[in-house]
Design a protein around this motif. Structure first.
Motif, PDB file in Angstrom:
ATOM      1  N   GLY A 294     -20.098  37.452 -27.340  1.00 49.55           N
ATOM      2  CA  GLY A 294     -20.499  37.171 -28.547  1.00 49.55           C
ATOM      3  C   GLY A 294     -19.657  37.914 -29.647  1.00 49.55           C
ATOM      4  N   VAL A 295     -19.951  37.648 -30.855  1.00 50.07           N
ATOM      5  CA  VAL A 295     -19.210  38.412 -31.875  1.00 50.07           C
ATOM      6  C   VAL A 295     -19.594  39.800 -32.273  1.00 50.07           C
ATOM      7  CG1 VAL A 295     -18.482  38.105 -34.276  1.00 50.07           C
ATOM      8  CG2 VAL A 295     -18.506  36.243 -32.909  1.00 50.07           C
ATOM      9  N   LYS A 296     -19.005  40.588 -32.445  1.00 51.47           N
ATOM     10  CA  LYS A 296     -19.426  42.291 -32.589  1.00 51.47           C
ATOM     11  C   LYS A 296     -18.806  42.668 -34.152  1.00 51.47           C
ATOM     12  CE  LYS A 296     -20.868  42.015 -28.441  1.00 51.47           C
ATOM     13  NZ  LYS A 296     -22.364  41.781 -28.110  1.00 51.47           N
ATOM     14  N   LYS A 297     -19.793  43.339 -34.546  1.00 48.71           N
ATOM     15  CA  LYS A 297     -19.551  43.767 -36.062  1.00 48.71           C
ATOM     16  C   LYS A 297     -18.523  44.871 -35.991  1.00 48.71           C
ATOM     17  CE  LYS A 297     -22.056  40.385 -38.085  1.00 48.71           C
ATOM     18  NZ  LYS A 297     -21.130  39.343 -38.703  1.00 48.71           N
ATOM     19  N   ALA A 298     -17.943  45.155 -37.171  1.00 45.95           N
ATOM     20  CA  ALA A 298     -17.189  46.364 -37.361  1.00 45.95           C
ATOM     21  C   ALA A 298     -17.860  47.605 -37.190  1.00 45.95           C
ATOM     22  CB  ALA A 298     -16.199  46.626 -38.773  1.00 45.95           C
ATOM     23  N   GLY A 299     -17.121  48.728 -36.528  1.00 45.67           N
ATOM     24  CA  GLY A 299     -18.046  49.850 -36.262  1.00 45.67           C
ATOM     25  C   GLY A 299     -19.163  49.915 -35.067  1.00 45.67           C
TER      26      GLY A 299
END
Length: 287
Positions: free
Chosen positions: A233-238
């Protein structure tokens, strides 16, 4: 004859009449005087009839009269003085207006040309920006599809191997346990079969841990050695992600430059992979 030719022409006579009178006094025919002047008889008649407009511009007519008088040995100055003055040239007002209009049209043309050049530069820059940003996404999508296909094939092969191993184990158990064996033999066989999964469970000590810290948004996909999907999946910044599984791991990263990776606490250097492209690698990295 010479005395008559030098007489001042009457002011009441026209230019054509004066020329005709001089010719008749000299007893010269129209045909005779037309040849040295290289004019037709019709042109001589028009000259004597004051039909000057049919002979062309006023400058040409004056030239005909001068040559005519020269052939008859007559002074042409008084006769030419009787010719009407040339018309005044047209006022240049219209030309100035046309010049101003031409200058305005040229200025408008230059303005339109500059506008077209600027528009072409903007369109070209937009197309270049779109192409540079769209190309990596297409490559990532293509590589992701390829990676999914490879993982699916790997899972199918591993599933087949597991089924074959289970079938072999079952056949071995059936062949080793017979009705003639005593209770001790049966118990030993059962203990061996029971100990087998315990041996596999001891392999859990060999599991490895991956930790990823995302400095910016990025897509990630991780499979362990058994073909299990441990991250996707797509992981967010931080975001900080920790996964555990059997090595080696198959890893696919959309933007590897924004991800910090450690394997079992040791930092993994992925800076050697090309930027702005999908990164596919195996952990631990091959030396």
């Amino acid at each position: 004859m010479n005395e008559e030719n030098t007489q001042t022409p009457s002011e009441q006579q026209t230019v054509g009449q004066i020329l005709k009178a001089h010719r008749e006094q000299a007893n010269v025919s129209i045909e005779t005087i037309a040849k040295p002047l290289k004019l037709s008889e019709l042109q001589i008649q028009r000259l004597e009839n004051n039909e000057f407009q049919a002979l062309g511009p006023l400058t040409f007519v004056k030239g005909y009269i001068k040559n005519y008088c020269r052939e008859l040995k007559v002074d042409s100055a008084p006769i030419l003085a009787m010719m009407p003055a040339p018309p005044e040239p047209a006022k240049p007002a219209n030309m100035q207006s046309f010049s101003r209009r031409t200058e305005k049209e040229a200025s408008d043309s230059r303005l339109m040309l500059v506008t077209y050049v600027i528009l072409a530069i903007v369109i070209g820059s937009s197309a270049l920006w779109f192409w540079q940003n769209a190309t990596p996404i297409e490559e990532q999508t293509s590589n992701i599809n390829i990676g999914n296909s490879i993982m699916s094939e790997r899972q199918a092969v591993q599933s087949t191997n597991i089924q074959q191993q289970q079938s072999a184990d079952k056949a071995l158990l059936q062949n080793t346990v017979t009705p003639s064996e005593n209770a001790a033999g049966v118990q030993a066989t059962v203990e061996q079969a029971a100990n087998k999964p315990l041996t596999e469970n001891t392999d859990s000590a060999t599991d490895s841990t991956i930790e990823m810290s995302f400095n910016d948004e990025s897509w990630v996909e991780i499979y362990d050695a058994e073909g299990e999907k441990v991250a996707f999946g797509v992981k967010k910044a931080g975001y900080v992600m920790t996964v555990t599984g059997k090595p080696p791991f198959s890893v696919v990263l959309g933007k590897h430059s924004v991800v910090s990776i450690t394997l079992d606490g040791e930092a993994v250097d992925v800076s050697t992979f090309p930027k702005n492209r999908l990164a596919k690698f195996t952990l631990p990295l091959a030396e």
